[in-house]
Design an enzyme around this catalytic site. Structure first.
Site, PDB file in Angstrom:
ATOM      1  N   PRO A   9      43.344  44.421  31.074  1.00 12.73           N
ATOM      2  CA  PRO A   9      43.703  45.214  32.055  1.00 12.73           C
ATOM      3  C   PRO A   9      44.598  44.726  33.201  1.00 12.73           C
ATOM      4  O   PRO A   9      43.769  43.765  33.613  1.00 12.73           O
ATOM      5  CB  PRO A   9      42.500  46.150  31.973  1.00 12.73           C
ATOM      6  N   ASN A  10      45.328  45.417  33.715  1.00 11.25           N
ATOM      7  CA  ASN A  10      45.967  45.075  34.886  1.00 11.25           C
ATOM      8  C   ASN A  10      46.963  43.873  35.026  1.00 11.25           C
ATOM      9  O   ASN A  10      47.662  43.530  35.997  1.00 11.25           O
ATOM     10  CB  ASN A  10      44.924  45.044  35.972  1.00 11.25           C
ATOM     11  N   ARG A  17      50.272  42.935  41.979  1.00 14.71           N
ATOM     12  CA  ARG A  17      49.024  43.057  42.170  1.00 14.71           C
ATOM     13  C   ARG A  17      48.349  41.754  42.786  1.00 14.71           C
ATOM     14  O   ARG A  17      48.816  40.697  42.337  1.00 14.71           O
ATOM     15  CB  ARG A  17      47.913  43.195  40.846  1.00 14.71           C
ATOM     16  N   TYR A  22      47.203  36.281  42.276  1.00 12.91           N
ATOM     17  CA  TYR A  22      47.729  35.941  40.973  1.00 12.91           C
ATOM     18  C   TYR A  22      49.226  35.456  41.022  1.00 12.91           C
ATOM     19  O   TYR A  22      49.668  35.120  39.960  1.00 12.91           O
ATOM     20  CB  TYR A  22      47.500  37.217  40.258  1.00 12.91           C
ATOM     21  N   ASN A  73      42.717  36.512  27.568  1.00 12.83           N
ATOM     22  CA  ASN A  73      42.531  36.621  28.928  1.00 12.83           C
ATOM     23  C   ASN A  73      41.995  37.911  29.234  1.00 12.83           C
ATOM     24  O   ASN A  73      42.891  38.935  29.266  1.00 12.83           O
ATOM     25  CB  ASN A  73      43.727  36.377  29.980  1.00 12.83           C
ATOM     26  N   ALA A  76      39.322  42.040  33.692  1.00 17.54           N
ATOM     27  CA  ALA A  76      38.135  42.443  34.145  1.00 17.54           C
ATOM     28  C   ALA A  76      37.088  42.811  32.893  1.00 17.54           C
ATOM     29  O   ALA A  76      35.840  42.646  33.255  1.00 17.54           O
ATOM     30  CB  ALA A  76      38.336  43.920  35.037  1.00 17.54           C
ATOM     31  N   GLU A  97      39.362  31.056  26.326  1.00 18.53           N
ATOM     32  CA  GLU A  97      39.588  31.915  27.355  1.00 18.53           C
ATOM     33  C   GLU A  97      40.327  31.327  28.343  1.00 18.53           C
ATOM     34  O   GLU A  97      40.390  30.357  28.705  1.00 18.53           O
ATOM     35  CB  GLU A  97      38.001  32.024  27.744  1.00 18.53           C
ATOM     36  N   HIS A  99      41.844  32.288  32.627  1.00 18.53           N
ATOM     37  CA  HIS A  99      42.006  33.194  33.618  1.00 18.53           C
ATOM     38  C   HIS A  99      42.894  32.594  34.831  1.00 18.53           C
ATOM     39  O   HIS A  99      43.194  31.353  35.057  1.00 18.53           O
ATOM     40  CB  HIS A  99      40.688  33.332  34.328  1.00 18.53           C
ATOM     41  N   ARG A 106      35.351  33.109  43.061  1.00 21.98           N
ATOM     42  CA  ARG A 106      35.511  34.239  43.856  1.00 21.98           C
ATOM     43  C   ARG A 106      34.035  35.297  43.731  1.00 21.98           C
ATOM     44  O   ARG A 106      33.104  34.529  43.950  1.00 21.98           O
ATOM     45  CB  ARG A 106      36.433  35.241  42.880  1.00 21.98           C
TER      46      ARG A 106
HETATM   47  C1  DQA Z   1      41.524  37.716  35.734  1.00 24.12           C
HETATM   48  C2  DQA Z   1      40.236  37.330  36.773  1.00 24.12           C
HETATM   49  C3  DQA Z   1      39.431  38.652  36.329  1.00 24.12           C
HETATM   50  O1  DQA Z   1      38.012  38.475  37.099  1.00 24.12           O
HETATM   51  C4  DQA Z   1      40.110  39.886  36.961  1.00 24.12           C
HETATM   52  O2  DQA Z   1      39.271  40.872  36.728  1.00 24.12           O
HETATM   53  C5  DQA Z   1      41.374  39.861  36.105  1.00 24.12           C
HETATM   54  C6  DQA Z   1      42.135  38.816  36.067  1.00 24.12           C
HETATM   55  C7  DQA Z   1      42.282  36.071  35.954  1.00 24.12           C
HETATM   56  O3  DQA Z   1      43.285  35.947  35.211  1.00 24.12           O
HETATM   57  O4  DQA Z   1      42.187  35.491  36.842  1.00 24.12           O
HETATM   58  O5  DQA Z   1      41.973  41.006  36.255  1.00 24.12           O
HETATM   59  O6  DQA Z   1      41.244  37.454  34.180  1.00 24.12           O
END
Ligand code: DQA
Length: 143
Positions: A9-10, A17, A22, A73, A76, A97, A99, A106
């Site tokens: 998501p997002n 964002r 990011y 990835n 959240a 994984e 990120h 964080r």
């Molecule tokens: C994320 C880190 C997560 O904590 C966050 O909720 C994201 C992006 C990252 O790519 O840094 O949406 O996965």
């Protein structure tokens, strides 16, 4: 070598964002980067992004017998989803994984990764390059 690249998501909001976290590149830029890097590595990829947990679970399940590995990835859902963890365990494909940000630097709630428990490796805080590292790991000797 056929890899499924999943984004949660997002991540479709990249570029808009929280650019201070990011970056300013868009999700389309990420897709273009992934395709270019996959071609260099000589691996085939399919990319999927969803804001819905169940859709990500479905795609992981559908990867069984069709893909050699998963780069994920979960965004959240990393920190909340036992369903994604269970799906990764169910298919048993080598998974890595990724990120974009350094989640350990964080908020404390980002230090928990359920999906990571089913992954062979995590790359975090390297921006787009983390995906290349994950593809290299799975396409190379790492897996
Ligand atoms: C994320 C880190 C997560 O904590 C966050 O909720 C994201 C992006 C990252 O790519 O840094 O949406 O996965």
């Amino acid at each position: 070598m056929k890899l499924l690249i999943l984004n949660g998501p997002n991540l479709n909001m990249l570029g808009v964002r929280e650019p201070e976290i990011y970056g300013t590149q868009s999700y389309r830029d990420l897709e273009a980067y992934l395709r270019a890097e996959a071609e260099k590595l000589g691996c085939e990829i399919e990319i999927f992004q969803s804001n819905h947990e169940g859709d990500l679970v479905d795609r992981i399940q559908q990867a069984y017998g069709r893909f050699d590995g998963i780069v994920i990835n979960p965004a959240a859902y990393t920190h909340t989803s036992i369903a994604i963890l269970d799906a990764l365990k169910a298919v048993g494909l080598p998974a890595v994984e990724v990120h974009l940000s350094d989640v350990d630097a964080r908020e404390p709630f980002r230090r928990i990764s359920y999906a990571g428990l089913a992954c062979k490796m995590t790359y975090q805080g390297h921006g787009f390059a983390g995906y290349r590292m994950a593809m290299e790991f799975l396409c190379g000797a790492g897996a």
